[in-house]
Each structure stands twice: as structure tokens, then as C-alpha cells.
Design an enzyme around this catalytic site. Structure first.
Site, PDB file in Angstrom:
ATOM      1  N   SER A 227       0.873  -1.324   0.189  1.00  0.00           N
ATOM      2  CA  SER A 227       0.034   0.083  -0.012  1.00  0.00           C
ATOM      3  C   SER A 227       0.990   1.252   0.059  1.00  0.00           C
ATOM      4  O   SER A 227       2.206   1.187   0.209  1.00  0.00           O
ATOM      5  CB  SER A 227      -0.865  -0.132   1.299  1.00  0.00           C
ATOM      6  OG  SER A 227      -0.247   0.256   2.531  1.00  0.00           O
TER       7      SER A 227
ATOM      8  N   ASP B 173      -0.658  -1.201  -4.609  1.00  0.00           N
ATOM      9  CA  ASP B 173      -2.133  -1.334  -4.493  1.00  0.00           C
ATOM     10  C   ASP B 173      -2.831   0.227  -4.295  1.00  0.00           C
ATOM     11  O   ASP B 173      -2.129   0.800  -3.581  1.00  0.00           O
ATOM     12  CB  ASP B 173      -2.316  -2.214  -3.101  1.00  0.00           C
ATOM     13  CG  ASP B 173      -3.803  -2.563  -3.182  1.00  0.00           C
ATOM     14  OD1 ASP B 173      -4.494  -2.640  -4.372  1.00  0.00           O
ATOM     15  OD2 ASP B 173      -4.105  -2.985  -2.212  1.00  0.00           O
TER      16      ASP B 173
ATOM     17  N   GLY C 291     -11.924  -4.549   3.906  1.00  0.00           N
ATOM     18  CA  GLY C 291     -12.192  -4.771   5.410  1.00  0.00           C
ATOM     19  C   GLY C 291     -12.830  -6.265   5.734  1.00  0.00           C
ATOM     20  O   GLY C 291     -12.754  -7.110   4.880  1.00  0.00           O
TER      21      GLY C 291
ATOM     22  N   HIS D 158     -11.214  -7.675  -5.303  1.00  0.00           N
ATOM     23  CA  HIS D 158     -10.837  -6.912  -4.308  1.00  0.00           C
ATOM     24  C   HIS D 158     -11.961  -7.310  -3.022  1.00  0.00           C
ATOM     25  O   HIS D 158     -12.798  -7.846  -3.212  1.00  0.00           O
ATOM     26  CB  HIS D 158     -10.849  -5.449  -4.285  1.00  0.00           C
ATOM     27  CG  HIS D 158      -9.881  -4.890  -5.376  1.00  0.00           C
ATOM     28  ND1 HIS D 158      -9.401  -3.693  -5.217  1.00  0.00           N
ATOM     29  CD2 HIS D 158      -9.101  -5.478  -6.209  1.00  0.00           C
ATOM     30  CE1 HIS D 158      -8.451  -3.424  -6.089  1.00  0.00           C
ATOM     31  NE2 HIS D 158      -8.361  -4.408  -6.770  1.00  0.00           N
TER      32      HIS D 158
ATOM     33  N   GLY E 225     -11.211  -9.747  -0.580  1.00  0.00           N
ATOM     34  CA  GLY E 225     -11.381 -11.193  -0.731  1.00  0.00           C
ATOM     35  C   GLY E 225     -11.380 -11.599   0.784  1.00  0.00           C
ATOM     36  O   GLY E 225     -12.168 -12.714   1.084  1.00  0.00           O
TER      37      GLY E 225
ATOM     38  N   THR F 180      -6.911  -7.497   4.625  1.00  0.00           N
ATOM     39  CA  THR F 180      -7.375  -7.455   6.032  1.00  0.00           C
ATOM     40  C   THR F 180      -6.903  -8.938   6.667  1.00  0.00           C
ATOM     41  O   THR F 180      -6.586  -8.885   7.896  1.00  0.00           O
ATOM     42  CB  THR F 180      -8.854  -7.273   5.961  1.00  0.00           C
ATOM     43  OG1 THR F 180      -9.073  -5.969   5.337  1.00  0.00           O
ATOM     44  CG2 THR F 180      -9.241  -7.226   7.483  1.00  0.00           C
TER      45      THR F 180
END
Length: 286
Positions: A50, A82, A180, A207, A209, A232
Site C-alpha cells: 500500500s 495497491d 475490510g 478486491h 477477498g 485484512t
């Protein structure tokens, strides 16, 4: 097997209909553990970073860690940036050696998103890198980026025009998925994946998952979701593993950091390997 282009990993997964785990790492331990899991189960993997992680570790140090830990690796791996809305960060990562980026301009009007994505694709392709694009925000906030408000979904025609005009290598549609943790089993519009792929055969990125069922993964991968994002779940595993070990250490009044690192690493390896098996990528290394 050296580091390979992201599209090389995803094109094969898309053709053979298995999913590649794209896992967001948070530090050197989690990076090494995800790579170790890929080697253990002989799976290709996409390591994701990220913007927050790039900034917290530092661009140069993070890339040096990547280079060191992938030297001589025996499975196909790629490094991906990402959800990045900042063009400067994208340029820095591409020039440093990231294999792909997600230019997240979903907060912009589609026309402006499309215009800028064309520029990012040209920049990335000139460096041998690839681009993931999206036109709708995925519900939920991840590492400070995103919104809890569900974005309006664009038409199939709009999505196809975006894909064809920009030349993106991977496309991430909103299908009811969310970043999340889900409060209930998500209701997913799997048909939207099929409609896009039927009209434009491009690897789809799934996205959100974490929290989807094995049956949902299997269905979406069969429809063309070649890249499956996991963020997450790693964060939760990483922090809970630390917490559980430290709570036990406090109870024993025994303090041994290397044992902590070993325990956390083992839990992250198990998590990552489990997703690779679920997505059908175990044993697919070449």
C-alpha cells in the site's frame, strides 16, 4: 525463477482459470513469510504494498528488501503497488522497479480517470510494467484510502470503453465486494465479471477477498478473477499472533523476541499458503 512481469503471472492464471493470491504485506517479516508460503506450495504470488506501507518503510528500503528476499526464488513473483491515487508515488515506484500498479482514480469522473489512466499505462508499459484500473470505488477504507459509502456502478458499456481506451492490463470492477471485514456473507454480482470477460477477455482483479466463502472464490475465479486481493486477513493474523504470543509471554514473564518473530511468521505462512490452495494456484509454479 526470477521476478516476472505481473501480466505473465495473470495471463496464465486467467487462461487456466485459477486465482493468484495478491497479498498486502506490512513489513519484512510478513514479506518473507508470504514468499516462503509461495515456495512451500509451489504457487505464483503477487506481493502488494500500500502507499502507507511504502511511506512507513521507505521506498528504497522496501525495494531493497524485495530484491534481497526474491534473489534466487524458485516460483514466479511480482511486486504490485495497491490502490494509489497519487501519480508521483506511482512514478517513483515504477522507476524503482515495481512490476505493476493500481492507479486508483475512482474518485474522479470516469472521463478524467480514463484520461489519466491512459498516461499511467503509457508510463508503465515503457518501463515493462503493468497497470490495474478501476472506475468505481470498492466499498470500505483500506490503509486510509477509500470510502464506506458504496459507489454507483457504471454500465457495462462504460467499463468496456474504459478497458479498451486505456489499455489497462487488469480490471477491478465493483461487484458488491468490500475492503475490510464483512458483517455478513457478501452478496456478489458474479454475472458482471462474466459479462466483462465475455466482451473483453482481460484478467479481473477481485478486491475485498477477506471473508468471502470458498464457493464464492471458486465461482469468481472460474469466471475470470485471476487476481485475488488479500489484505485484512493478513493484518488480523499478524496482529492477533503478536497479541497471543505477547499475552502468553507476559503470563510467563518470559521475553524472547526471536521466538515471537518465529511464531508470527509461522501463522502468516499458514494463512498465505491456505489462500493459495483455496485459489487453485498451489503447484502452478513454472
Amino acid at each position: 525463477m526470477p521476478v516476472v512481469p505481473t501480466r505473465e503471472i495473470l495471463d496464465r492464471a486467467f487462461a487456466e482459470r485459477y486465482g493468484v493470491a495478491a497479498i498486502n504485506i506490512v513489513n519484512d517479516l510478513s514479506l518473507e513469510a508470504v514468499l516462503a508460503a509461495a515456495v512451500e506450495v509451489r504457487a505464483p504470488v503477487i506481493v502488494q504494498t500500500s502507499v502507507k506501507t511504502v511511506r512507513s518503510i521507505g521506498l528504497d528500503l522496501l525495494y531493497a528488501m524485495w530484491r534481497e528476499l526474491t534473489a534466487g526464488i524458485e516460483v514466479p513473483v511480482a511486486l504490485h503497488l495497491d490502490h494509489c491515487p497519487e501519480r508521483e508515488v506511482i512514478t517513483d515506484c515504477l522507476r524503482k522497479g515495481w512490476n505493476s500498479v493500481l492507479f486508483d482514480a475512482s474518485a474522479l469522473p470516469v472521463e478524467e480517470n480514463q484520461r489519466q489512466t491512459v498516461e499511467v499505462v503509457a508510463e508503465a508499459h515503457a518501463l515493462g510494467a503493468h497497470v490495474e484500473g478501476e472506475i468505481e470505488s470498492i466499498t470500505g477504507v483500506e490503509d486510509g484510502i477509500g470510502s464506506d459509502e458504496e459507489a454507483e456502478r457504471q454500465s457495462l458499456e462504460t467499463a468496456l470503453t474504459f478497458i479498451r481506451t486505456t489499455g489497462v492490463d487488469v480490471f477491478a470492477p465493483a461487484i458488491g465486494n468490500a475492503h475490510g471485514r464483512y458483517k455478513a456473507e457478501p452478496k456478489l454480482d458474479a454475472q458482471r465479471v462474466s459479462d466483462i470477460v465475455a466482451a473483453e477477455p482481460i484478467p479481473i482483479a477481485l478486491h475485498g477477498g477477506t471473508g468471502m466463502t470458498d464457493a464464492q472464490f471458486a465461482d469468481l475465479i472460474a469466471r475470470g478473477c485471476a487476481k485475488v486481493n488479500i489484505s485484512t486477513a493478513l493484518k488480523v493474523t499478524f496482529m492477533r499472533s503478536n497479541l497471543e504470543f505477547l499475552s502468553a509471554a507476559e503470563a510467563r514473564d518470559s521475553w524472547d523476541p526471536p521466538s515471537l518473530f518465529k511464531a508470527v511468521r509461522a501463522d502468516v505462512v499458514d494463512l498465505a499458503a491456505g489462500f493459495m490452495r483455496t485459489f487453485g494456484s498451489a503447484g502452478k509454479a513454472w
